[in-house]
Design a protein around this motif. Structure first.
Motif, mmCIF file in Angstrom:
data_model
loop_
_atom_site.group_PDB
_atom_site.id
_atom_site.type_symbol
_atom_site.label_atom_id
_atom_site.label_comp_id
_atom_site.label_asym_id
_atom_site.label_seq_id
_atom_site.Cartn_x
_atom_site.Cartn_y
_atom_site.Cartn_z
ATOM 1 N N TYR A 16 0.715 -0.877 -0.010
ATOM 2 C CA TYR A 16 0.373 0.206 0.134
ATOM 3 C C TYR A 16 0.424 1.309 -0.205
ATOM 4 N N PHE A 17 0.769 2.100 -0.764
ATOM 5 C CA PHE A 17 1.573 3.551 -1.212
ATOM 6 C C PHE A 17 0.643 4.356 -1.158
ATOM 7 N N CYS A 18 1.444 5.379 -0.320
ATOM 8 C CA CYS A 18 0.663 6.736 0.275
ATOM 9 C C CYS A 18 1.442 7.406 -0.226
ATOM 10 N N ALA A 19 1.045 9.048 -1.002
ATOM 11 C CA ALA A 19 1.197 9.463 -1.951
ATOM 12 C C ALA A 19 0.487 10.973 -1.816
ATOM 13 N N SER A 20 1.535 12.003 -2.211
ATOM 14 C CA SER A 20 0.325 13.508 -1.829
ATOM 15 C C SER A 20 1.151 14.592 -2.652
ATOM 16 N N ARG A 21 0.351 14.886 -3.557
ATOM 17 C CA ARG A 21 0.274 16.207 -4.029
ATOM 18 C C ARG A 21 0.158 17.976 -3.334
ATOM 19 N N GLY A 22 1.502 18.592 -4.233
ATOM 20 C CA GLY A 22 1.355 20.158 -4.185
ATOM 21 C C GLY A 22 0.301 20.822 -4.400
ATOM 22 N N ASP A 23 0.833 22.119 -4.516
ATOM 23 C CA ASP A 23 0.255 23.320 -5.006
ATOM 24 C C ASP A 23 -0.290 23.053 -6.131
ATOM 25 N N PRO A 24 -1.539 23.273 -7.476
ATOM 26 C CA PRO A 24 -1.218 23.243 -8.038
ATOM 27 C C PRO A 24 -1.277 23.869 -9.237
ATOM 28 N N SER A 25 -0.761 24.599 -8.725
ATOM 29 C CA SER A 25 -0.366 26.394 -9.781
ATOM 30 C C SER A 25 1.169 26.056 -9.858
ATOM 31 N N THR A 26 2.040 25.308 -9.954
ATOM 32 C CA THR A 26 3.231 24.528 -9.628
ATOM 33 C C THR A 26 3.076 24.194 -11.310
ATOM 34 N N ASN A 27 4.485 24.577 -11.900
ATOM 35 C CA ASN A 27 4.810 23.935 -13.292
ATOM 36 C C ASN A 27 4.173 22.367 -13.148
ATOM 37 N N ILE A 28 4.695 21.824 -12.614
ATOM 38 C CA ILE A 28 4.305 20.497 -12.971
ATOM 39 C C ILE A 28 3.193 19.746 -12.444
ATOM 40 N N ARG A 29 2.204 19.336 -13.139
ATOM 41 C CA ARG A 29 1.065 18.861 -12.937
ATOM 42 C C ARG A 29 1.223 17.469 -12.756
ATOM 43 N N GLU A 30 0.569 16.497 -12.271
ATOM 44 C CA GLU A 30 0.624 15.476 -11.845
ATOM 45 C C GLU A 30 1.426 14.774 -11.448
ATOM 46 N N LYS A 31 2.846 15.245 -10.540
ATOM 47 C CA LYS A 31 3.348 14.602 -9.756
ATOM 48 C C LYS A 31 2.997 14.599 -8.715
ATOM 49 N N LEU A 32 2.821 13.272 -8.193
ATOM 50 C CA LEU A 32 2.931 12.336 -6.558
ATOM 51 C C LEU A 32 4.359 12.370 -6.243
ATOM 52 N N PHE A 33 3.913 12.583 -4.933
ATOM 53 C CA PHE A 33 5.528 11.948 -4.281
ATOM 54 C C PHE A 33 4.922 10.593 -3.484
ATOM 55 N N PHE A 34 5.668 9.487 -4.075
ATOM 56 C CA PHE A 34 5.050 8.340 -3.148
ATOM 57 C C PHE A 34 6.103 7.896 -2.134
ATOM 58 N N GLY A 35 5.470 7.902 -1.094
ATOM 59 C CA GLY A 35 6.316 6.879 -0.146
ATOM 60 C C GLY A 35 6.685 5.523 -0.635
ATOM 61 N N SER A 36 7.257 4.919 0.333
ATOM 62 C CA SER A 36 7.468 3.337 -0.124
ATOM 63 C C SER A 36 7.211 3.096 0.457
ATOM 64 N N GLY A 37 6.211 2.605 0.575
ATOM 65 C CA GLY A 37 5.449 1.494 0.670
ATOM 66 C C GLY A 37 5.184 1.038 2.518
ATOM 67 N N THR A 38 4.325 0.094 2.913
ATOM 68 C CA THR A 38 3.788 -0.722 3.735
ATOM 69 C C THR A 38 2.881 -1.982 3.077
ATOM 70 N N GLN A 39 4.282 -3.445 3.060
ATOM 71 C CA GLN A 39 3.542 -4.250 3.017
ATOM 72 C C GLN A 39 2.392 -5.176 3.472
ATOM 73 N N LEU A 40 1.613 -5.409 2.847
ATOM 74 C CA LEU A 40 0.596 -6.117 3.993
ATOM 75 C C LEU A 40 0.374 -7.078 3.808
ATOM 76 N N SER A 41 0.044 -8.188 4.606
ATOM 77 C CA SER A 41 0.519 -9.473 4.343
ATOM 78 C C SER A 41 -0.633 -10.316 5.588
ATOM 79 N N VAL A 42 -1.973 -10.362 4.977
ATOM 80 C CA VAL A 42 -2.480 -10.796 5.588
ATOM 81 C C VAL A 42 -3.512 -12.981 5.396
ATOM 82 N N LEU A 43 -3.333 -13.032 6.385
ATOM 83 C CA LEU A 43 -2.676 -14.262 7.296
ATOM 84 C C LEU A 43 -4.420 -15.498 7.280
#
Lengths: 117, 113
Positions: free
Chosen positions: A90-117
């Motif tokens: 599971y990855f979390c991501a965030s994005r900043g102010d839409p007025s910046t020049n780079i649209r759709e640039k998401l910053f992703f975390g390194s993730g949480t590996q979920l294992s359901v047993l």
């Protein structure tokens, strides 16, 4: 470069249990996302969150899932009554102010590996 | 959202240039083309974005022809550490609610010694 932080990196749970995955987005970002990736498959969108409410969600994001921004820094994904098929990264991501020049640039975390047993 | 088509995989050797072409025939006027890189067990990482012609940064170049129905990501002189999955995404202007990104299957690039 600023980072999105996710905890824990690994989570093992029993089927039927509830889990909460935690994320600290980049501090001045306004839009928050959860994605998941089942092993060997593509990255799938779950939900986007803006202005303290869900702005868009996929068909995967059913009543079993919920998101919350409990304070000014954390963004959480809760999965109630986990199922075997919820096992994924599971990855979390965030994005900043839409007025910046780079649209759709998401910053992703390194993730949480979920294992359901 | 415009659908994208990329090769499933590509092999290359250290020091070579790798070019990955993405087709997006239904791209809309206000769509941008963005490429992400994903290493195993890590989240995708933004590489480059463009609207038309050519864009270059310290990591890659992006070539977009005049009709914008395709784009080519160029990785110069790849090294083993460039082995990853590369995703081409097409999306429009950011709306107040925030656009989601839809990932396709990506191109798995394997750089060999």
């Amino acid at each position: 470069e600023p980072e999105v932080t996710q905890t824990p990196s690994h989570q093992v749970t029993q089927m039927g249990q509830e889990v909460i995955l935690r994320c600290v987005p980049i501090s001045n970002h306004l839009y928050f996302y959860w994605y998941r990736q089942i092993l060997g498959q593509k990255v799938e969108f779950l939900v986007s969150f803006y202005n303290n409410e869900i702005s868009e969600k996929s068909e995967i994001f059913d009543d079993q899932f919920s998101v919350e921004r409990p304070d000014g820094s954390n963004f959480t994904l809760k999965i109630r009554s986990t199922k075997l098929e919820d096992s994924a990264m599971y990855f979390c991501a965030s994005r900043g102010d839409p007025s910046t020049n780079i649209r759709e640039k998401l910053f992703f975390g390194s993730g949480t590996q979920l294992s359901v047993l | 959202l415009a659908k994208t088509t990329q090769p499933i995989s590509m092999d290359s050797y250290e020091g070579q240039e790798v070019n990955i072409t993405c087709s997006h025939n239904n791209i809309a006027t206000n769509d941008y083309i963005t490429w992400y890189q994903q290493f195993p067990s890590q989240g995708p990482r933004f590489i480059i974005q463009g609207y038309k012609t050519k864009v270059t940064n310290e990591v890659a170049s992006l070539f977009i022809p005049a009709d914008r129905k395709s784009s080519t990501l160029s990785l110069p002189r790849v090294s083993l550490s460039d082995t990853a999955v590369y995703y081409c995404l097409v999306g429009g202007l950011i709306k107040a609610a925030g656009n989601k990104l839809t990932f396709g299957g990506g191109t798995r690039v394997l750089v060999k010694p």
